[in-house]
Design a protein around this motif. Structure first.
Motif, mmCIF file in Angstrom:
data_model
loop_
_atom_site.group_PDB
_atom_site.id
_atom_site.type_symbol
_atom_site.label_atom_id
_atom_site.label_comp_id
_atom_site.label_asym_id
_atom_site.label_seq_id
_atom_site.Cartn_x
_atom_site.Cartn_y
_atom_site.Cartn_z
ATOM 1 N N PRO A 26 60.195 129.845 32.743
ATOM 2 C CA PRO A 26 61.266 128.973 32.238
ATOM 3 C C PRO A 26 60.968 128.427 30.837
ATOM 4 O O PRO A 26 61.881 128.277 30.034
ATOM 5 C CB PRO A 26 61.322 127.849 33.278
ATOM 6 N N SER A 38 68.105 130.740 32.818
ATOM 7 C CA SER A 38 67.207 129.588 32.803
ATOM 8 C C SER A 38 67.866 128.401 32.094
ATOM 9 O O SER A 38 67.829 127.268 32.578
ATOM 10 C CB SER A 38 65.892 129.975 32.119
ATOM 11 N N GLY A 50 60.810 129.222 38.659
ATOM 12 C CA GLY A 50 60.873 130.489 37.942
ATOM 13 C C GLY A 50 59.698 131.361 38.343
ATOM 14 O O GLY A 50 58.559 130.894 38.334
#
Length: 110
Positions: A26, A38, A50
């Motif tokens: 991210p 994201s 993530g």
């Protein structure tokens, strides 16, 4: 797909309300599509995990097999596959993404 990869994917999806299987992280996305998804989640202030598929070839191929979806990034909300970049972007723009988050009881910026 091997069993450890399948277990890893299942664990991430089960233990995180919102999961983003992406290229990079991210904080440092390594593809424009991963960055776009994201950023949408960040704008909505969604708490998400993530998972960098570039760390493992078996994970990179395994997630495509797991979802039967050919591209990355992939978003899962409460264990359910939502889609990739184009679908999530469309849902974000239409307000449908907010509705799904709300229906599933996930905190986000309203």
């Amino acid at each position: 797909m091997d069993q450890p990869t399948k277990d890893l994917i299942n664990n991430e999806i089960t233990n995180n309300e919102v999961c983003l299987f992406m290229k990079g992280t991210p904080d440092a996305p390594q593809c424009g599509f991963s960055m776009a998804v994201s950023n949408m989640l960040k704008i909505l202030e969604v708490n998400y995990k993530g998972i960098n598929v570039l760390e493992s070839q078996s994970l990179r191929e395994g997630i495509k097999e797991f979802s039967d979806w050919p591209t990355i990034p992939q978003v899962y909300i409460k264990g359910e596959f939502v889609g990739g970049c184009d679908i999530v972007k469309e849902m974000y723009e239409s307000g449908e993404l907010k509705k799904i988050l709300e229906d599933k009881g996930i905190d986000f910026k309203k």
